[in-house]
Write a protein that holds these residues in place. Structure first.
Motif, mmCIF file in Angstrom:
data_model
loop_
_atom_site.group_PDB
_atom_site.id
_atom_site.type_symbol
_atom_site.label_atom_id
_atom_site.label_comp_id
_atom_site.label_asym_id
_atom_site.label_seq_id
_atom_site.Cartn_x
_atom_site.Cartn_y
_atom_site.Cartn_z
ATOM 1 N N ALA A 475 0.816 -1.211 0.000
ATOM 2 C CA ALA A 475 0.000 0.000 0.000
ATOM 3 C C ALA A 475 0.847 1.257 0.000
ATOM 4 N N ASN A 476 2.051 1.208 0.565
ATOM 5 C CA ASN A 476 2.914 2.390 0.598
ATOM 6 C C ASN A 476 3.484 2.736 -0.767
ATOM 7 N N ASP A 477 3.435 1.805 -1.714
ATOM 8 C CA ASP A 477 3.982 2.053 -3.045
ATOM 9 C C ASP A 477 2.973 2.679 -4.000
ATOM 10 N N ILE A 478 1.733 2.870 -3.572
ATOM 11 C CA ILE A 478 0.686 3.391 -4.438
ATOM 12 C C ILE A 478 0.621 4.908 -4.297
ATOM 13 N N LYS A 479 0.632 5.610 -5.425
ATOM 14 C CA LYS A 479 0.498 7.054 -5.465
ATOM 15 C C LYS A 479 -0.928 7.422 -5.859
ATOM 16 N N LEU A 480 -1.547 8.293 -5.050
ATOM 17 C CA LEU A 480 -2.923 8.701 -5.289
ATOM 18 C C LEU A 480 -2.973 10.113 -5.839
ATOM 19 N N PRO A 481 -4.013 10.468 -6.603
ATOM 20 C CA PRO A 481 -4.135 11.846 -7.111
ATOM 21 C C PRO A 481 -4.296 12.874 -6.000
ATOM 22 N N THR A 482 -4.759 12.459 -4.823
ATOM 23 C CA THR A 482 -4.982 13.393 -3.723
ATOM 24 C C THR A 482 -3.744 13.599 -2.864
ATOM 25 N N ASP A 483 -2.635 12.936 -3.176
ATOM 26 C CA ASP A 483 -1.419 13.137 -2.394
ATOM 27 C C ASP A 483 -0.928 14.582 -2.555
ATOM 28 N N GLY A 484 -0.691 15.232 -1.451
ATOM 29 C CA GLY A 484 -0.197 16.603 -1.489
ATOM 30 C C GLY A 484 -1.258 17.660 -1.661
ATOM 31 N N VAL A 485 -2.538 17.296 -1.782
ATOM 32 C CA VAL A 485 -3.610 18.277 -1.943
ATOM 33 C C VAL A 485 -3.997 18.810 -0.572
ATOM 34 N N GLN A 486 -4.069 20.128 -0.454
ATOM 35 C CA GLN A 486 -4.407 20.764 0.811
ATOM 36 C C GLN A 486 -5.215 22.010 0.521
ATOM 37 N N SER A 487 -6.281 22.210 1.267
ATOM 38 C CA SER A 487 -7.149 23.363 1.052
ATOM 39 C C SER A 487 -6.505 24.612 1.637
ATOM 40 N N PRO A 488 -6.658 25.777 0.982
ATOM 41 C CA PRO A 488 -6.085 27.010 1.520
ATOM 42 C C PRO A 488 -6.898 27.531 2.699
ATOM 43 N N ASN A 489 -6.270 28.338 3.527
ATOM 44 C CA ASN A 489 -6.977 28.946 4.644
ATOM 45 C C ASN A 489 -7.731 30.183 4.171
ATOM 46 N N VAL A 490 -8.396 30.842 5.114
ATOM 47 C CA VAL A 490 -9.235 31.981 4.739
ATOM 48 C C VAL A 490 -8.393 33.122 4.199
ATOM 49 N N LEU A 491 -7.237 33.368 4.806
ATOM 50 C CA LEU A 491 -6.378 34.449 4.343
ATOM 51 C C LEU A 491 -5.865 34.205 2.927
ATOM 52 N N GLN A 492 -5.510 32.970 2.635
ATOM 53 C CA GLN A 492 -5.039 32.646 1.292
ATOM 54 C C GLN A 492 -6.157 32.733 0.265
ATOM 55 N N GLN A 493 -7.383 32.376 0.655
ATOM 56 C CA GLN A 493 -8.504 32.464 -0.272
ATOM 57 C C GLN A 493 -8.876 33.909 -0.589
ATOM 58 N N VAL A 494 -8.893 34.780 0.446
ATOM 59 C CA VAL A 494 -9.367 36.148 0.250
ATOM 60 C C VAL A 494 -8.295 37.022 -0.381
#
Length: 560
Positions: A475-494
């Motif tokens: 399972a550790n050898d599998i790369k997913l499309p969601t790896d490294g995806v992180q939502s921005p905070n409010v300051l970064q969005q505005v």
């Protein structure tokens, strides 16, 4: 008396001459008929070849008792290493097999006539189904159990699903009776289950061109006391009097030298002039996706309104769908990435029910791994999407149509090999001309009386399948499309207008294992099974007595 002897002598001499002549005649006849007597003997020898009259099937080490229809004097065996005989009596003999092959046996009587002959075929000892399967498939471990009349149960392990099917066919062929009805129950398992991952690629490019050139013409002539008009094409506009219903009526007597309040005319505040008549030209909106050029005015005393529609639409559609699906050999797997859209269906008593139809990217296939490593695929890929072309309206609801690309076939190929199972190249063109009969055929002015619509479409579609024999991975050898995806905070969005705060080459939290060297449990130094000694029992008794004395009642109280 002298005549008597002379007479006897003459008679004897005549008898000898007659005997000599008879002997010569018989000898000549014998010489004449000798060739005729020898000819049939030669022809009988040419027809004495005789083939074996019967066939005997034997196994190595097995024999049969044969009874002949006469007394045997001589027995001939062509190859004694394959079969041999043992004579029991003058009309009975044993025939037994010694090695695999084919030979002939003849038995003749004292006159040399063949009284029995046969072709003897010797094969392996196949007395039951197990021996036959072991001979045909030595690497397989198959057990056959008879569970009823004409019913067999196959259990064990084979190398591939193709071996299981081959074992079933062999059992059916070996066990078929006179009626040929055999029921086979197969519970065979594959030694190493093989899994097949299928990659399907839909690649489509579609290009379309729509070009429209149309003329629209409307005229009105009020001269001569009557109205005459000409119209061509769509309703480009209207020709009529100026609408003064919304304009104020003011006194215009001074313009014509009349007393005040004698003549009132509509006054246009935007131009600052009185309206005394005229013609109004109104253009209708142009067609969607086209450009309209309009002209209006008076020509030769007639009101003319015309427009020229020019439209061109170029479309390019590119579709690339690549579904992947993994299934066990011999099993069916299906996949759908899309949705379901509702379809209203009228029912009785004015009610309406809803049914759903699937659309999107779907894939269904059944892989079978063959003995030589090749893969047989029964595959059915499909790509469908909602379309307004062909949509229908039912009970006030618009039901969309579907644009479908579908293929269903069976192919055989190796792991990693690709096959183009379907392809489409379409090129169509439509040219439509709408014109006024006669006037539309004029060399130059005819363009005012005709419209042209040209449509052209080109489509190229390819469907490619590629199977792979795969094994599970960690399972550790599998790369997913969601790896490294992180939502921005409010300051970064505005302030930063950021849609994502992800970072590349960042892995997700992965499961970990415990340390390899875990602490071992300690072994108690006291053996509970060992009996207590006398000194140990006395010490335990003294400890109990001292604890009882300490727990005796005492004045006061204790919060401890």
């Amino acid at each position: 008396m002298s005549t008597t002897p002379n007479g006897k002598k003459s008679q004897n001499s005549r008898g000898k001459m007659m005997n000599r002549r008879l002997f010569q005649s018989l000898l000549g006849a014998a010489c004449a008929f000798a060739p005729l007597a020898l000819a049939p003997t030669t022809q009988a020898q040419a027809q004495s070849v005789q083939r074996p009259a019967s066939t005997i099937l034997l196994s190595v080490g097995r024999g049969q008792l044969v009874s002949v229809g006469g007394r045997m004097v001589d027995v001939f065996v062509a190859d004694e290493s394959i079969a041999d005989v043992q004579v029991k009596s003058q009309n009975q003999l044993y025939v037994f097999g010694k090695g695999a092959g084919e030979t002939t046996v003849y038995a003749s009587d004292h006159a040399g006539h063949t009284i029995w002959s046969a072709t003897v075929r010797v094969g392996s000892n196949l007395e039951n189904v197990d021996q036959m399967l072991h001979l045909a498939m030595p690497d397989a471990k198959i057990n056959v159990s008879a569970v009823g009349t004409g019913t067999f149960l196959l259990t064990g392990t084979v190398a591939s699903p193709e071996d299981a099917a081959e074992a079933q066919r062999l059992v059916e062929a070996f066990s078929a009776g006179k009626d040929g009805k055999v029921n086979i129950i197969s519970r065979l398992k594959t030694a190493t289950p093989l899994q097949v991952s299928l990659m399907v690629r839909f690649a489509e490019v579609s290009r379309s061109l729509v070009r429209t050139i149309g003329t629209n013409l409307a005229t009105r002539d009020l001269t001569g006391g009557f109205t005459m008009g000409l119209s061509r094409g769509r309703a480009a506009g209207t020709i009529g009097p100026i609408d003064t219903s919304g304009l104020p009526q003011l006194d215009a007597s001074s313009l014509y030298g009349l007393p005040a309040n004698t003549l009132k005319l509509p006054f246009d505040p935007s131009t600052g002039k009185f309206i005394t008549g005229g013609t109004a030209y109104t253009f209708n909106p142009n067609l969607v996706g086209s450009t309209a050029i309009g002209l209006a005015g008076k020509l030769f005393g007639a009101d003319i309104l015309g427009s020229l529609d020019l439209g061109e639409k170029v479309g390019l559609v590119t579709t690339l769908a690549q579904p992947n699906l993994t299934a066990l050999s011999g099993e069916t797997a299906d996949f759908l990435a899309g949705g379901e859209y509702p379809i209203p269906i009228s029912q009785g008593l004015g009610t309406t029910s809803i049914e759903y139809k699937k659309y999107g990217v779907s894939l269904a296939y059944t892989p079978t791994v063959l003995a030589n490593g090749r893969i047989s695929l029964r595959v059915r890929p499909e790509v469908s999407e909602l379309s307004s072309e062909g949509a229908v309206t039912l009970n006030g609801f618009q039901v969309p149509a579907l644009t479908i690309r579908r293929a269903e076939t069976t192919v055989e190929l190796g792991s990693g090999q690709s096959f183009m199972i379907a392809g489409l190249m379409s090129n169509n063109a439509q040219h439509t001309i709408e014109k006024t009969p006669g006037a539309g055929d004029l060399p130059i002015l005819g363009a005012l009386f005709r419209s042209t619509n040209f449509q052209k479409g080109e489509t190229e579609l390819v469907i490619v399948v590629t199977p792979y024999l795969v094994n599970p991975v960690d399972a550790n050898d599998i790369k997913l499309p969601t790896d490294g995806v992180q939502s921005p905070n409010v300051l970064q969005q505005v302030l930063g207008n950021m849609e994502s705060d992800g970072k590349s080459e960042v892995s997700r939290p992965l499961p970990t294992t415990s340390p390899d060297k875990a602490p071992q449990p300690d072994v108690s130094l006291k053996d509970p099974a060992a009996p207590a000694t006398r000194e140990q029992r006395r010490a335990e008794r003294r400890n109990r007595d001292s604890s009882a004395s300490n727990d005796a009642a005492a004045p006061g109280f204790n919060l401890k």
